[in-house]
Design an enzyme around this catalytic site. Sequence first.
Site, mmCIF file in Angstrom:
data_model
loop_
_atom_site.group_PDB
_atom_site.id
_atom_site.type_symbol
_atom_site.label_atom_id
_atom_site.label_comp_id
_atom_site.label_asym_id
_atom_site.label_seq_id
_atom_site.Cartn_x
_atom_site.Cartn_y
_atom_site.Cartn_z
ATOM 1 N N LYS A 22 39.305 32.137 51.387
ATOM 2 C CA LYS A 22 38.502 33.374 51.323
ATOM 3 C C LYS A 22 37.295 33.191 50.410
ATOM 4 C CE LYS A 22 39.795 36.869 48.451
ATOM 5 N NZ LYS A 22 38.758 37.348 47.523
ATOM 6 N N ASN A 23 37.543 32.672 49.200
ATOM 7 C CA ASN A 23 36.475 32.650 48.205
ATOM 8 C C ASN A 23 35.455 31.532 48.433
ATOM 9 O OD1 ASN A 23 37.540 34.912 47.111
ATOM 10 N ND2 ASN A 23 38.511 33.901 45.353
ATOM 11 N N CYS A 116 36.577 47.549 38.895
ATOM 12 C CA CYS A 116 37.635 47.497 39.903
ATOM 13 C C CYS A 116 38.981 47.413 39.206
ATOM 14 C CB CYS A 116 37.430 46.345 40.872
ATOM 15 S SG CYS A 116 37.861 44.762 40.199
ATOM 16 N N ARG A 121 34.127 43.822 35.320
ATOM 17 C CA ARG A 121 33.422 42.873 36.178
ATOM 18 C C ARG A 121 31.928 43.148 36.352
ATOM 19 N NH1 ARG A 121 37.157 41.582 41.283
ATOM 20 N NH2 ARG A 121 36.060 39.611 41.250
ATOM 21 N N ASP A 304 43.832 33.734 39.702
ATOM 22 C CA ASP A 304 44.287 34.220 41.008
ATOM 23 C C ASP A 304 45.726 33.805 41.331
ATOM 24 O OD1 ASP A 304 41.881 35.468 41.362
ATOM 25 O OD2 ASP A 304 41.045 33.942 42.700
ATOM 26 N N ARG A 396 43.073 41.985 52.809
ATOM 27 C CA ARG A 396 41.726 41.554 52.422
ATOM 28 C C ARG A 396 41.670 40.043 52.248
ATOM 29 N NH1 ARG A 396 39.159 44.372 47.478
ATOM 30 N NH2 ARG A 396 37.774 42.683 48.068
HETATM 31 N N1 EPU Z 1 31.413 38.282 34.126
HETATM 32 C C1 EPU Z 1 30.482 38.980 33.390
HETATM 33 N N2 EPU Z 1 29.200 39.055 33.852
HETATM 34 C C2 EPU Z 1 28.818 38.473 35.019
HETATM 35 C C3 EPU Z 1 29.765 37.759 35.770
HETATM 36 C C4 EPU Z 1 31.065 37.670 35.296
HETATM 37 O O1 EPU Z 1 30.803 39.533 32.337
HETATM 38 O O2 EPU Z 1 27.637 38.611 35.380
HETATM 39 C C5 EPU Z 1 32.804 38.157 33.635
HETATM 40 C C6 EPU Z 1 33.802 38.874 34.540
HETATM 41 O O3 EPU Z 1 33.890 40.241 34.258
HETATM 42 C C7 EPU Z 1 35.068 38.110 34.261
HETATM 43 C C8 EPU Z 1 34.564 36.680 34.034
HETATM 44 O O4 EPU Z 1 33.183 36.822 33.704
HETATM 45 O O5 EPU Z 1 35.667 38.581 33.108
HETATM 46 C C9 EPU Z 1 34.696 35.746 35.214
HETATM 47 O O6 EPU Z 1 34.288 36.408 36.398
HETATM 48 P P1 EPU Z 1 33.670 35.657 37.652
HETATM 49 O O7 EPU Z 1 32.261 36.078 37.804
HETATM 50 O O8 EPU Z 1 33.966 34.207 37.599
HETATM 51 O O9 EPU Z 1 34.512 36.306 38.838
HETATM 52 P P2 EPU Z 1 33.958 36.623 40.271
HETATM 53 O O10 EPU Z 1 32.962 35.615 40.657
HETATM 54 O O11 EPU Z 1 33.611 38.056 40.374
HETATM 55 C C10 EPU Z 1 35.638 35.118 41.610
HETATM 56 C C11 EPU Z 1 36.643 35.315 42.693
HETATM 57 C C12 EPU Z 1 37.845 36.057 42.121
HETATM 58 C C13 EPU Z 1 38.426 35.214 40.988
HETATM 59 C C14 EPU Z 1 37.344 34.949 39.928
HETATM 60 C C15 EPU Z 1 37.807 34.040 38.809
HETATM 61 C C16 EPU Z 1 35.272 35.418 44.677
HETATM 62 C C17 EPU Z 1 34.707 36.222 45.802
HETATM 63 N N3 EPU Z 1 36.031 36.065 43.793
HETATM 64 O O12 EPU Z 1 35.266 36.419 41.157
HETATM 65 O O13 EPU Z 1 38.802 36.162 43.163
HETATM 66 O O14 EPU Z 1 39.514 35.879 40.393
HETATM 67 O O15 EPU Z 1 36.204 34.350 40.553
HETATM 68 O O16 EPU Z 1 38.226 32.821 39.310
HETATM 69 O O17 EPU Z 1 35.056 34.213 44.611
HETATM 70 C C18 EPU Z 1 40.638 37.115 44.317
HETATM 71 O O18 EPU Z 1 40.411 36.309 45.230
HETATM 72 O O19 EPU Z 1 41.683 37.811 44.258
HETATM 73 C C19 EPU Z 1 39.653 37.266 43.261
HETATM 74 C C20 EPU Z 1 39.611 38.329 42.447
#
Ligand code: EPU
Length: 416
Positions: A22-23, A116, A121, A304, A396
């Site tokens: 998915k990701n 969420c 996030r 995850d 999802r």
């Molecule tokens: N963060 C910030 N600011 C930003 C971006 C991130 O503060 O601009 C913080 C987030 O709040 C979090 C941390 O940094 O505390 C890491 O977040 P990250 O941005 O890496 O998460 P994401 O990109 O939103 C992806 C996956 C998630 C997975 C996380 C961590 C996708 C579409 N989603 O989310 O997947 O948990 O990386 O590995 O790639 C899932 O599949 O169930 C899922 C939630």
Amino acid sequence: MDKLEIQGNGPLRGEIRVSGAKNAALPILCAGLLSADTISLDNVPRLQDVGTTLKLLRQMGMKAEQDGTHVTLNGAGVDLPEAPYELVKTMRASILVLGPLVARFGQARVSLPGGCAIGARPVDQHIKGLQAMGAEISIEHGFIHARAKRLKGARVVTDMITVTGTENLLMAATLADGETVLENAAREPEVTDLANLLVKMGARIEGIGTDRLVIQGVDRLHGASHAVIADRIEAGTFLCAAAATLGDVVLRGVSPHILDTVLDKLREAGAAIEAGEDWIRLKMAQRPQSVSFRTSEYPAFPTDMQAQFMALNSVAGGVARITETIFENRFMHVQELSRLGADIAVEGNTAVVTGVPRLSGAKVMATDLRASASLVIAGLVAEGETVIDRIYHLDRGYDRMEDKLSAVGAKIRRIA
Ligand code: EPU
């Protein structure tokens, strides 16, 4: 709303084919926005989030055809660089259109995702990176407006490691003028898979798989074909289910190398694991032992997989300490696992799980994607019937999970 009904009935045995990740699929679909040519994709998982992404892309004028796990995209007709609130609120990953849109069209209007179930996030790092590349960004009426005649290469050091943030900036940089250096980049295999597709489209990227990505911008990207990598989280979820039920399961279509820390933890729990280039076999002969861990960025233990290992620890011998360091609120499954008889105490961002000999079936509620997966695992080992409500969360991110589990002996069915 659909529910899942599960009767705990002993070991899982047999083979499961792992779907595409998915990701990886979500950013890869958004990468279709970077070119006017055709992108041909295989191993795209059949998931709600993929459907939502295709809907979002079509709304912008993208031609998108889906036939099973094959998807073709053509971005020649994209004329509306916008992501509306109605879609972004159902899927945060919609933010992944921001970088490609501003890079190719010089503008984007993307609804700001809210918080969420697993945490606040924010997307400040995505915005900060695009600003460093010369985009003018304003937030008005809940939308991010980004404008840039042409993005300029820049050095970007994100405050923390962010997966979709890295992906957004990587995609943006492929069409920027000059060199972009992304420091502190996420190294998740899904980021690597996206980078590999971008290179096939003509992007110039060095450092793929490392925390320093160096991108030389090009004037245009062309069409390409690509097969999405296997879903390591889906694979890890089935391995936890096999371990918890004292099963013997072979996963096909997945490389063990993207699951190193997860496989290590399963071995520590007592599982016998064999693996080849594209398969993994797990056999659990006795009650699992508790395993402690803290979640962290790849290649460390993935957030995850935290909930699924909590379900496994719930029935293991011993006491496990699980520390969540990525998301501030990712313990929503604790209350639901407790309804099934698990003994879990939460202290700040650590959950202390004392294994119990048996769980007992009950009605529970899914709260987010991976929490739902942990309830399925717990339901498979609980005595009697477990009914999981709100399984749209599961749909999802898991491709027909109940069919795959039924095929290895689980008594699980969907009730509409
Ligand atoms: N963060 C910030 N600011 C930003 C971006 C991130 O503060 O601009 C913080 C987030 O709040 C979090 C941390 O940094 O505390 C890491 O977040 P990250 O941005 O890496 O998460 P994401 O990109 O939103 C992806 C996956 C998630 C997975 C996380 C961590 C996708 C579409 N989603 O989310 O997947 O948990 O990386 O590995 O790639 C899932 O599949 O169930 C899922 C939630």
